[in-house]
Design a protein around this motif. Structure first.
Motif, PDB file in Angstrom:
ATOM      1  N   ARG A  93       5.932  39.536  67.403  1.00 58.11           N
ATOM      2  CA  ARG A  93       4.902  40.433  67.949  1.00 58.11           C
ATOM      3  C   ARG A  93       5.317  40.999  69.310  1.00 58.11           C
ATOM      4  NH1 ARG A  93       1.546  36.834  65.470  1.00 58.11           N
ATOM      5  NH2 ARG A  93       1.512  35.457  67.281  1.00 58.11           N
ATOM      6  N   LYS A  94       5.834  40.127  70.165  1.00 53.95           N
ATOM      7  CA  LYS A  94       6.199  40.568  71.515  1.00 53.95           C
ATOM      8  C   LYS A  94       7.342  41.602  71.459  1.00 53.95           C
ATOM      9  CE  LYS A  94       6.352  38.816  76.169  1.00 53.95           C
ATOM     10  NZ  LYS A  94       5.844  37.777  77.057  1.00 53.95           N
ATOM     11  N   MET A  95       8.345  41.327  70.627  1.00 54.67           N
ATOM     12  CA  MET A  95       9.472  42.258  70.516  1.00 54.67           C
ATOM     13  C   MET A  95       9.011  43.617  69.990  1.00 54.67           C
ATOM     14  SD  MET A  95      12.132  40.891  71.749  1.00 54.67           S
ATOM     15  CE  MET A  95      12.964  42.448  71.465  1.00 54.67           C
ATOM     16  N   LYS A  96       8.111  43.594  69.000  1.00 52.09           N
ATOM     17  CA  LYS A  96       7.614  44.851  68.448  1.00 52.09           C
ATOM     18  C   LYS A  96       6.910  45.666  69.528  1.00 52.09           C
ATOM     19  CE  LYS A  96       6.208  45.284  64.260  1.00 52.09           C
ATOM     20  NZ  LYS A  96       6.452  46.108  63.044  1.00 52.09           N
ATOM     21  N   ARG A  97       6.126  44.963  70.373  1.00 51.20           N
ATOM     22  CA  ARG A  97       5.336  45.636  71.395  1.00 51.20           C
ATOM     23  C   ARG A  97       6.231  46.307  72.437  1.00 51.20           C
ATOM     24  NH1 ARG A  97       1.375  41.575  73.898  1.00 51.20           N
ATOM     25  NH2 ARG A  97       2.812  41.688  75.653  1.00 51.20           N
ATOM     26  N   GLN A 109       5.361  30.338  84.033  1.00 53.83           N
ATOM     27  CA  GLN A 109       6.143  30.009  82.849  1.00 53.83           C
ATOM     28  C   GLN A 109       5.567  30.806  81.689  1.00 53.83           C
ATOM     29  OE1 GLN A 109       8.968  28.151  83.375  1.00 53.83           O
ATOM     30  NE2 GLN A 109       8.199  28.404  85.452  1.00 53.83           N
ATOM     31  N   GLU A 110       6.160  31.950  81.454  1.00 55.65           N
ATOM     32  CA  GLU A 110       5.660  32.836  80.406  1.00 55.65           C
ATOM     33  C   GLU A 110       5.790  32.190  79.044  1.00 55.65           C
ATOM     34  OE1 GLU A 110       4.560  36.796  80.251  1.00 55.65           O
ATOM     35  OE2 GLU A 110       3.511  35.154  81.226  1.00 55.65           O
ATOM     36  N   ILE A 111       4.862  32.506  78.165  1.00 55.50           N
ATOM     37  CA  ILE A 111       4.872  31.946  76.821  1.00 55.50           C
ATOM     38  C   ILE A 111       5.501  32.950  75.868  1.00 55.50           C
ATOM     39  CG2 ILE A 111       3.454  31.090  74.939  1.00 55.50           C
ATOM     40  CD1 ILE A 111       1.363  30.900  77.592  1.00 55.50           C
ATOM     41  N   TRP A 112       6.656  32.647  75.420  1.00 51.92           N
ATOM     42  CA  TRP A 112       7.325  33.546  74.484  1.00 51.92           C
ATOM     43  C   TRP A 112       6.840  33.288  73.078  1.00 51.92           C
ATOM     44  CZ3 TRP A 112       9.971  37.779  73.750  1.00 51.92           C
ATOM     45  CH2 TRP A 112      10.493  38.401  74.861  1.00 51.92           C
TER      46      TRP A 112
END
Lengths: 250, 250
Positions: A205-209, B247-250
């Motif tokens: 999800r994060k990469m897509k965003r 500490q970001e949550i990946w």
């Protein structure tokens, strides 16, 4: 210390006094990635057993970014690599014991403020070249590095910390992955850099965003499982994000 | 230019040659926040109409962080303010036209590599003090700044960009908000810095996840609406995040 090396250092000192800005050095933390291994490029100093980061000085006519690129190229042959300036180190006590036996007006013995840059390259594509003060230039595994001279351990730690933070708002992967790659391959790259497992759904999800991936109309054939989707980087968005960061959604 | 100023500059040059490291300067981008306004501290150069950032040099015995704090204190009187080193500027052409009429060996005319720091303080709590080369030291609104000398516009733009990126992984608000504050007040601070409206629900969730807030057992009385919850910063978590990032949550 043999006398020819001693003479060489004195000559190098005179040369640097003419050509370089005083008090300023550059240290490069060069991360190498290949097949799920992360390494760092280190030099072993001549006639001692001390390890340190590749570094150098700033020519009087050079922009500092140019100097950093020149140093990276001298040590690896790599050109057009994205170098990230991450911090400048300027404590008073970051001295160079390596030159203790030399006269006090030696160029290399003055107090230097050092500008830190890091790069991330595919270590299979380059050949390390030692500098004139070193016996070795080698890749070392990130979690098994030797003790580093001066404040180089601090510089290395900060670079790794910054690289990990940067993953939150800058893209990574260009030049480290094949042109067409799968999402699990990209995730593995992040996991190796971060040194921990990531949740697959969150990562996807994060990469897509971030908007830096093009999903291709092809899959990778040949495996035992369902053929995975292939992606490539959207180079324009990738470069924008590299220069300005991802526009995070608050 | 009057001759007493000319003599003063020559004397200052000799003094700096003795006391300071050559080729290195520091520029401070001092952001001031108060009651939902964001400003920046600028100096107006003596005998010209040029505006620039507060800056200075690095004493031979000073750590660079110490020098930056000293410069901040000299211009504002503020102590113990968190200064963030954000980038070092080292293009060859960042020259100082202000000193054109002086001899070429003037300290201030050499090529300087400048280390940029930014700070964020409550401008109501400090009193700007001009330096010896300036006529004025004033707060200017962030979106209505005068043209800046040399590469100071580049340094200022980068600082603002970095401050905004840093909001994604570093806390902000200590010393800018009252000890007890409401979530809308905190959100407003972020909105002023980011220069845009934020979604209330997203903001609330993200702030909670950062773990830097203590929800207090009291609400703010006196308004027409339902009394809003009060919060304070968890100082330990806040300082950890300031130094190491969320500490970001990946």
């Amino acid at each position: 210390m043999d006398s020819s090396f001693y003479k060489f250092v004195l000559a190098s000192s005179e040369e640097h006094k003419k050509r370089c800005l005083p008090s300023i050095s550059i240290d490069c933390v060069i991360f190498g990635f290949h097949k799920n291994q992360l390494k760092i490029l280190l030099l072993n100093a001549y006639d001692s057993n001390e390890w340190g980061l590749p570094g150098g000085y700033v020519g009087k006519e050079e922009d500092i970014d140019y100097s950093a690129n020149r140093i990276l190229e001298e040590r690896t042959g790599a050109k057009n690599i994205y170098l990230s300036q991450f911090k400048t180190f300027g404590k008073t006590n970051r001295s160079e014991s390596f030159f203790d036996k030399f006269p006090d007006d030696l160029w290399h013995k003055q107090r230097f403020i050092s500008i830190g840059y890091y790069a991330l390259i595919d270590y299979e594509n380059v050949s390390p070249v030692k500098d004139e003060f070193s016996e070795l230039c080698e890749w070392k595994n990130i979690d098994d590095t030797p003790t580093l001279m001066m404040d180089h351990q601090v510089i290395f730690n900060k670079a790794l910390e910054q690289l990990r933070v940067d993953l939150n708002y800058k893209p990574v992967g260009h030049n480290l992955l094949p042109e067409k790659f799968t999402m699990p391959e990209l995730q593995k790259l992040y996991e190796v850099i971060l040194g921990k497992k990531l949740n697959r759904g969150n990562f996807y999800r994060k990469m897509k965003r971030f908007g830096i991936l093009n999903k291709l109309d092809e899959t990778r054939k040949g495996g035992a499982h369902k053929a995975p989707d292939l992606y490539s980087f959207n180079q324009e968005n990738y470069n924008n994000a590299l220069n300005y960061g991802f526009q995070e959604i608050w």
